[in-house]
Enzyme design. Structure first.
Site, PDB file in Angstrom:
ATOM      1  N   ARG A 168       0.920   0.857  -0.729  1.00  3.24           N
ATOM      2  CA  ARG A 168      -0.327   1.355  -0.004  1.00  3.24           C
ATOM      3  C   ARG A 168      -0.200   2.838   0.141  1.00  3.24           C
ATOM      4  O   ARG A 168       0.652   2.977   0.891  1.00  3.24           O
ATOM      5  CB  ARG A 168      -0.511   0.669   1.358  1.00  3.24           C
ATOM      6  CG  ARG A 168      -1.034  -0.818   1.224  1.00  3.24           C
ATOM      7  CD  ARG A 168      -1.540  -1.456   2.370  1.00  3.24           C
ATOM      8  NE  ARG A 168      -0.726  -1.022   3.805  1.00  3.24           N
ATOM      9  CZ  ARG A 168      -1.181  -1.619   4.780  1.00  3.24           C
ATOM     10  NH1 ARG A 168      -2.238  -2.235   4.938  1.00  3.24           N
ATOM     11  NH2 ARG A 168      -0.514  -1.337   5.895  1.00  3.24           N
TER      12      ARG A 168
ATOM     13  N   THR B 120      -4.886   6.422   2.990  1.00  2.00           N
ATOM     14  CA  THR B 120      -5.957   5.502   2.429  1.00  2.00           C
ATOM     15  C   THR B 120      -6.013   4.274   2.714  1.00  2.00           C
ATOM     16  O   THR B 120      -6.975   3.357   2.786  1.00  2.00           O
ATOM     17  CB  THR B 120      -6.585   6.086   1.319  1.00  2.00           C
ATOM     18  OG1 THR B 120      -5.630   5.576   0.200  1.00  2.00           O
ATOM     19  CG2 THR B 120      -6.526   7.730   0.792  1.00  2.00           C
TER      20      THR B 120
ATOM     21  N   ASP C 198       6.867  -3.722   8.976  1.00  2.00           N
ATOM     22  CA  ASP C 198       6.744  -3.547   7.784  1.00  2.00           C
ATOM     23  C   ASP C 198       7.558  -4.576   6.835  1.00  2.00           C
ATOM     24  O   ASP C 198       9.024  -4.488   6.949  1.00  2.00           O
ATOM     25  CB  ASP C 198       7.195  -2.017   7.366  1.00  2.00           C
ATOM     26  CG  ASP C 198       7.212  -1.670   6.234  1.00  2.00           C
ATOM     27  OD1 ASP C 198       7.507  -2.218   5.081  1.00  2.00           O
ATOM     28  OD2 ASP C 198       6.390  -0.649   5.664  1.00  2.00           O
TER      29      ASP C 198
ATOM     30  N   ASP D 238      10.243  -3.038   4.321  1.00  2.00           N
ATOM     31  CA  ASP D 238      11.618  -2.458   5.286  1.00  2.00           C
ATOM     32  C   ASP D 238      12.661  -3.305   5.828  1.00  2.00           C
ATOM     33  O   ASP D 238      13.623  -3.317   5.892  1.00  2.00           O
ATOM     34  CB  ASP D 238      11.158  -1.321   6.338  1.00  2.00           C
ATOM     35  CG  ASP D 238      10.514  -0.073   5.786  1.00  2.00           C
ATOM     36  OD1 ASP D 238      10.779   0.249   4.642  1.00  2.00           O
ATOM     37  OD2 ASP D 238       9.652   0.607   6.439  1.00  2.00           O
TER      38      ASP D 238
END
Ligand code: PRP
Ligand code: URA
Length: 208
Positions: A103, A107, A199, A202
């Site tokens: 991603r 945006t 995340d 991560d």
């Protein structure tokens, strides 16, 4: 309704540990794999079976074969890789494709950087794997590519889903079933699932 929420008690127990900021990388990986396996069992609950004869120590009996050749798993890199090991424990000969999408942080649109699948997957049931269904931009991009390859039977396995992403998938591809372990509250202004688990890439790969 294309969302199939698998929020049984053992799943809710495991999802809570995944959310916990104190859960370390090893535990996070193990739980993600275990949950993927549970969701896969549910996704294959009514899968077609081939009949054959099996002989028990007592007598002949009906046997049922779930043919691994009918399926392809497609993890969305990177975080989707965290679901693969758990699924391969159940279907060790399953074939895999890979799609690389990330991603764009401003945006939130998916950017494709890799795509490779087994030859001619048009007649396979393809399971897209990604722990997070947030805006659904990544899932939609993967589905569009698979549809261009002629794939009809598509399902998605994710751990955390946001209502916004589920709605988007249902509107665009009502025939794609989503198997999710948790339907969370919402997305925040950065496109993260709330409460989610942060995340997933991560946390799985220890990159932060
Ligand atoms: C994460 C996640 C999904 C995507 C979900 O990947 O693994 O692929 O975001 O968000 P969406 O539904 O809004 O598209 P990310 O872009 O962080 O890449 P990574 O797996 O390489 O960390
Ligand atoms: N991707 C993640 O890894 N986590 C989120 O909450 C949303 C997208």
């Amino acid at each position: 309704m294309s969302l199939n929420l698998i929020d049984t008690s053992p799943v809710r127990h495991k999802i809570s540990i995944l959310r916990d900021v104190r859960t370390n990388t090893k535990e996070f990986r193990e739980l993600a794999g275990e949950l993927a396996q549970i969701l896969c069992y549910e996704a294959l609950r009514d899968a077609p079976l081939k009949r054959y004869e099996v002989t028990s120590p007592i007598c002949a009996a009906d046997g049922y074969l779930l043919d691994e050749n009918d399926y392809v798993f497609l993890p969305i890199l990177r975080a989707g890789l965290g679901l693969v090991d758990g699924l391969l424990k159940f279907m060790p000969n399953a074939r895999l494709g890979h799609i690389g999408l990330y991603r764009d942080e401003t945006t939130l649109k998916p950017v494709k950087y890799y795509y490779k699948t087994p030859a001619d997957i048009s007649n396979k049931h393809v399971f897209i794997l990604d722990p997070m269904l947030a805006t659904a931009g990544s899932a939609l991009a993967a589905i569009e590519i698979l549809r261009e390859q002629g794939v009809q039977q598509l399902s998605m396995i994710c751990l955390f889903a946001a209502p916004e992403g589920v709605r988007k998938l249902e509107e665009n591809y009502p025939d794609v079933t989503i198997y999710a372990a948790s339907l969370d509250e919402r997305l925040n202004e950065n496109g993260y699932i709330v409460p989610g688990c942060g995340d997933a890439g991560d946390r799985l790969w220890g990159t932060k």
